[in-house]
Motif scaffolding. Structure first.
Motif, PDB file in Angstrom:
ATOM      1  N   LEU A  41       6.832  -7.228  -8.293  1.00 23.04           N
ATOM      2  CA  LEU A  41       8.178  -6.285  -8.467  1.00 23.04           C
ATOM      3  C   LEU A  41       9.063  -6.881  -9.480  1.00 23.04           C
ATOM      4  O   LEU A  41       9.417  -6.075 -10.154  1.00 23.04           O
ATOM      5  N   ARG A  42       9.069  -8.112  -9.686  1.00 24.57           N
ATOM      6  CA  ARG A  42       9.949  -8.863 -10.464  1.00 24.57           C
ATOM      7  C   ARG A  42       9.264  -8.519 -11.821  1.00 24.57           C
ATOM      8  O   ARG A  42       9.866  -8.233 -12.944  1.00 24.57           O
ATOM      9  N   GLY A  43       7.987  -8.532 -11.896  1.00 23.73           N
ATOM     10  CA  GLY A  43       7.406  -8.256 -13.482  1.00 23.73           C
ATOM     11  C   GLY A  43       7.446  -7.086 -13.853  1.00 23.73           C
ATOM     12  O   GLY A  43       7.221  -6.714 -15.153  1.00 23.73           O
ATOM     13  N   LEU A  44       7.271  -5.943 -12.951  1.00 26.16           N
ATOM     14  CA  LEU A  44       7.570  -4.486 -13.225  1.00 26.16           C
ATOM     15  C   LEU A  44       8.762  -4.344 -14.202  1.00 26.16           C
ATOM     16  O   LEU A  44       8.859  -3.309 -15.117  1.00 26.16           O
ATOM     17  N   ASN A  45      10.101  -5.193 -14.108  1.00 29.99           N
ATOM     18  CA  ASN A  45      11.194  -4.747 -15.071  1.00 29.99           C
ATOM     19  C   ASN A  45      11.734  -3.500 -14.784  1.00 29.99           C
ATOM     20  O   ASN A  45      12.326  -2.884 -15.811  1.00 29.99           O
ATOM     21  N   ARG A  46      11.477  -2.953 -13.471  1.00 32.18           N
ATOM     22  CA  ARG A  46      12.091  -1.611 -13.375  1.00 32.18           C
ATOM     23  C   ARG A  46      12.880  -1.711 -12.328  1.00 32.18           C
ATOM     24  O   ARG A  46      13.533  -0.636 -12.147  1.00 32.18           O
ATOM     25  N   GLU A  60       0.871  -1.257  -0.068  1.00 35.84           N
ATOM     26  CA  GLU A  60       0.081   0.123  -0.014  1.00 35.84           C
ATOM     27  C   GLU A  60       0.895   1.277   0.068  1.00 35.84           C
ATOM     28  O   GLU A  60       0.452   2.182  -0.619  1.00 35.84           O
ATOM     29  N   ALA A  61       1.752   1.374   0.515  1.00 34.14           N
ATOM     30  CA  ALA A  61       2.877   2.334   0.819  1.00 34.14           C
ATOM     31  C   ALA A  61       3.456   2.670  -0.371  1.00 34.14           C
ATOM     32  O   ALA A  61       3.998   3.993  -0.894  1.00 34.14           O
ATOM     33  N   VAL A  62       3.883   1.518  -1.508  1.00 37.59           N
ATOM     34  CA  VAL A  62       4.631   1.913  -2.806  1.00 37.59           C
ATOM     35  C   VAL A  62       3.776   1.931  -4.016  1.00 37.59           C
ATOM     36  O   VAL A  62       3.977   2.348  -5.143  1.00 37.59           O
ATOM     37  N   SER A  63       2.299   1.352  -3.838  1.00 39.86           N
ATOM     38  CA  SER A  63       1.654   1.029  -4.873  1.00 39.86           C
ATOM     39  C   SER A  63       1.210   2.619  -5.676  1.00 39.86           C
ATOM     40  O   SER A  63       0.712   3.387  -5.171  1.00 39.86           O
ATOM     41  N   GLY A  64       1.691   2.385  -7.134  1.00 35.59           N
ATOM     42  CA  GLY A  64       1.373   3.655  -7.997  1.00 35.59           C
ATOM     43  C   GLY A  64       2.227   4.615  -7.747  1.00 35.59           C
ATOM     44  O   GLY A  64       2.112   5.578  -8.452  1.00 35.59           O
ATOM     45  N   VAL A  65       3.046   4.658  -6.997  1.00 31.78           N
ATOM     46  CA  VAL A  65       4.238   5.523  -7.020  1.00 31.78           C
ATOM     47  C   VAL A  65       5.486   5.302  -7.867  1.00 31.78           C
ATOM     48  O   VAL A  65       6.223   4.278  -7.740  1.00 31.78           O
ATOM     49  N   GLY A  66       5.918   6.119  -8.650  1.00 35.34           N
ATOM     50  CA  GLY A  66       6.841   6.084  -9.467  1.00 35.34           C
ATOM     51  C   GLY A  66       7.020   4.731 -10.149  1.00 35.34           C
ATOM     52  O   GLY A  66       6.307   4.377 -11.066  1.00 35.34           O
ATOM     53  N   PRO A  67       8.140   4.021  -9.959  1.00 37.13           N
ATOM     54  CA  PRO A  67       8.390   2.772 -10.486  1.00 37.13           C
ATOM     55  C   PRO A  67       7.691   1.767 -10.227  1.00 37.13           C
ATOM     56  O   PRO A  67       7.347   0.767 -10.579  1.00 37.13           O
ATOM     57  N   PHE A  68       6.637   2.120  -9.121  1.00 30.73           N
ATOM     58  CA  PHE A  68       5.793   0.872  -8.408  1.00 30.73           C
ATOM     59  C   PHE A  68       4.364   1.243  -9.195  1.00 30.73           C
ATOM     60  O   PHE A  68       3.380   0.840  -8.456  1.00 30.73           O
ATOM     61  N   LEU A  69       4.299   1.828 -10.275  1.00 28.60           N
ATOM     62  CA  LEU A  69       2.761   2.206 -10.962  1.00 28.60           C
ATOM     63  C   LEU A  69       2.114   0.913 -11.030  1.00 28.60           C
ATOM     64  O   LEU A  69       0.908   0.931 -10.751  1.00 28.60           O
ATOM     65  N   GLY A  70       2.809  -0.203 -11.279  1.00 29.88           N
ATOM     66  CA  GLY A  70       2.005  -1.603 -11.464  1.00 29.88           C
ATOM     67  C   GLY A  70       1.811  -2.468 -10.371  1.00 29.88           C
ATOM     68  O   GLY A  70       1.232  -3.523 -10.373  1.00 29.88           O
ATOM     69  N   VAL A  71       2.021  -1.979  -9.152  1.00 29.11           N
ATOM     70  CA  VAL A  71       2.084  -2.693  -8.022  1.00 29.11           C
ATOM     71  C   VAL A  71       0.490  -2.765  -7.325  1.00 29.11           C
ATOM     72  O   VAL A  71       0.005  -1.392  -7.352  1.00 29.11           O
ATOM     73  N   GLU A  72       0.037  -3.661  -6.979  1.00 29.91           N
ATOM     74  CA  GLU A  72      -1.371  -3.608  -6.495  1.00 29.91           C
ATOM     75  C   GLU A  72      -1.312  -4.086  -5.045  1.00 29.91           C
ATOM     76  O   GLU A  72      -0.327  -4.874  -4.806  1.00 29.91           O
ATOM     77  N   LYS A  73      -2.339  -3.432  -4.103  1.00 31.47           N
ATOM     78  CA  LYS A  73      -2.159  -3.999  -2.902  1.00 31.47           C
ATOM     79  C   LYS A  73      -2.252  -5.685  -2.610  1.00 31.47           C
ATOM     80  O   LYS A  73      -3.209  -6.086  -3.238  1.00 31.47           O
ATOM     81  N   THR A  74      -1.418  -6.200  -1.935  1.00 27.60           N
ATOM     82  CA  THR A  74      -1.526  -7.774  -1.661  1.00 27.60           C
ATOM     83  C   THR A  74      -1.208  -8.044  -0.175  1.00 27.60           C
ATOM     84  O   THR A  74      -0.425  -7.249   0.519  1.00 27.60           O
ATOM     85  N   ASP A  75      -1.691  -9.203   0.226  1.00 28.63           N
ATOM     86  CA  ASP A  75      -1.126  -9.591   1.711  1.00 28.63           C
ATOM     87  C   ASP A  75      -0.049 -10.608   1.638  1.00 28.63           C
ATOM     88  O   ASP A  75       0.332 -11.130   2.594  1.00 28.63           O
ATOM     89  N   TRP A  76       0.389 -10.824   0.334  1.00 20.40           N
ATOM     90  CA  TRP A  76       1.122 -11.889   0.279  1.00 20.40           C
ATOM     91  C   TRP A  76       2.691 -11.680  -0.115  1.00 20.40           C
ATOM     92  O   TRP A  76       2.713 -10.937  -1.206  1.00 20.40           O
TER      93      TRP A  76
END
Length: 223
Positions: free
Chosen positions: A200-205, A176-192
Motif C-alpha cells: 500500500l505504501r509503495g503504491l503512492n496512491r 483479496e477484497a481490494v486487489s486490482g480495484v481502483g487505487p489498489f491496482l498493484g496490490v497482490e494477495k498476501t497473508d502478511w
C-alpha cells in the motif's frame, strides 16, 4: 494475521478466533458484540447497496488498517510483527448509512457485526476500531484511498463473498477484497499485514494516513 493480545475471550461462535489471546481482565469497548448469524448477516449488504449515488463521482474513501505490532512469543519467532488487517469505507457525503467495516478473522466487537465480520451503517466507528487495534501497541497505520462508488461496491461485494476469513485469514481476505480495484491496482494477495502495508505504501496512491486517534479524526474531516 494472528494476534497475541490481552483482549477478552479467545473464541468466536464456539470456534477459536484467528487472534490468540491471553486470558485476563479487560475493559469493554463502547460497543457490544452480538452475532446475528449467517442468515441475518447475509442481509446486511443491502444497507450499503441501496443508496442513490452519482456514478463515477468520488463520494467515498476506503481506509485500510494495518496492525504491525509484535505478535508475542513464542509465535513472534515465526510471524514477526504481523498482527492484523482490516478495512472500512466512509462516504464523503456524510451519510452514516453508507459506512462499511470489514474485520475478517478479527475480534473487534460491535452490536451489529455479523458472522461474516462485516458491519454496515451508523454503527461503524473508525475511531473505536482504531482504538481497539491500538491496544496491541502503537504500530497501527490507517491509509486513506479515494474510491468511486463502483469501486466501493466491488470491494463490499468481494468482502461479502469472502466472508469471515476463517482462522488467521485477516490479511488474505482484505488483500483479496481490494486487489486490482481502483487505487489498489498493484496490490497482490498476501497473508502478511507487514507485506500488505508495504504494498500500500509503495503504491503512492494513498491520500493520507493516520496512526492515532487525533490524526485519524483529522484525516476523516478532510475531503
Amino acid at each position: 494475521m494472528i494476534r497475541n493480545t490481552r483482549r477478552g475471550r479467545s473464541t468466536f461462535r464456539g470456534r477459536t478466533d484467528d487472534d490468540l489471546y491471553e486470558t485476563g481482565a479487560r475493559s469493554t469497548t463502547a460497543l457490544e458484540l452480538r452475532d446475528f448469524g449467517e442468515e441475518a448477516n447475509s442481509r446486511l449488504p443491502n444497507r450499503g447497496v441501496g443508496h442513490e449515488r452519482d456514478k463515477g463521482v468520488e463520494v467515498a474513501a476506503t481506509y485500510i488498517m494495518s496492525n504491525t505490532n509484535p505478535t508475542g512469543w513464542p509465535i513472534q519467532a515465526l510471524l514477526g510483527n504481523n498482527m492484523h488487517s482490516g478495512l472500512f469505507i466512509i462516504p464523503d457525503n456524510g451519510d452514516p448509512e453508507g459506512r462499511f467495516l470489514y474485520d475478517p478473522s478479527g475480534s473487534y466487537m460491535s452490536r451489529e457485526i455479523g458472522s461474516g465480520r462485516a458491519l454496515y451503517g451508523p454503527e461503524v466507528s473508525p475511531e473505536d476500531y482504531l482504538q481497539y487495534q491500538l491496544r496491541d501497541g502503537p504500530n497501527v497505520t490507517v491509509r486513506k484511498f479515494a474510491t468511486t462508488p463502483e469501486e466501493e461496491a466491488e470491494i463490499i461485494r468481494r468482502a461479502d463473498e469472502i466472508g469471515s476469513g476463517g482462522w488467521a485469514g485477516c490479511t488474505t481476505s482484505v488483500s483479496e477484497a481490494v486487489s486490482g480495484v481502483g487505487p489498489f491496482l498493484g496490490v497482490e494477495k498476501t497473508d502478511w499485514p507487514v507485506v500488505l502495508d508495504r504494498q500500500l505504501r509503495g503504491l503512492n496512491r494513498h491520500m493520507d494516513e493516520a496512526a492515532d486517534l487525533e490524526s485519524l479524526r483529522r484525516v476523516l474531516r478532510k475531503p
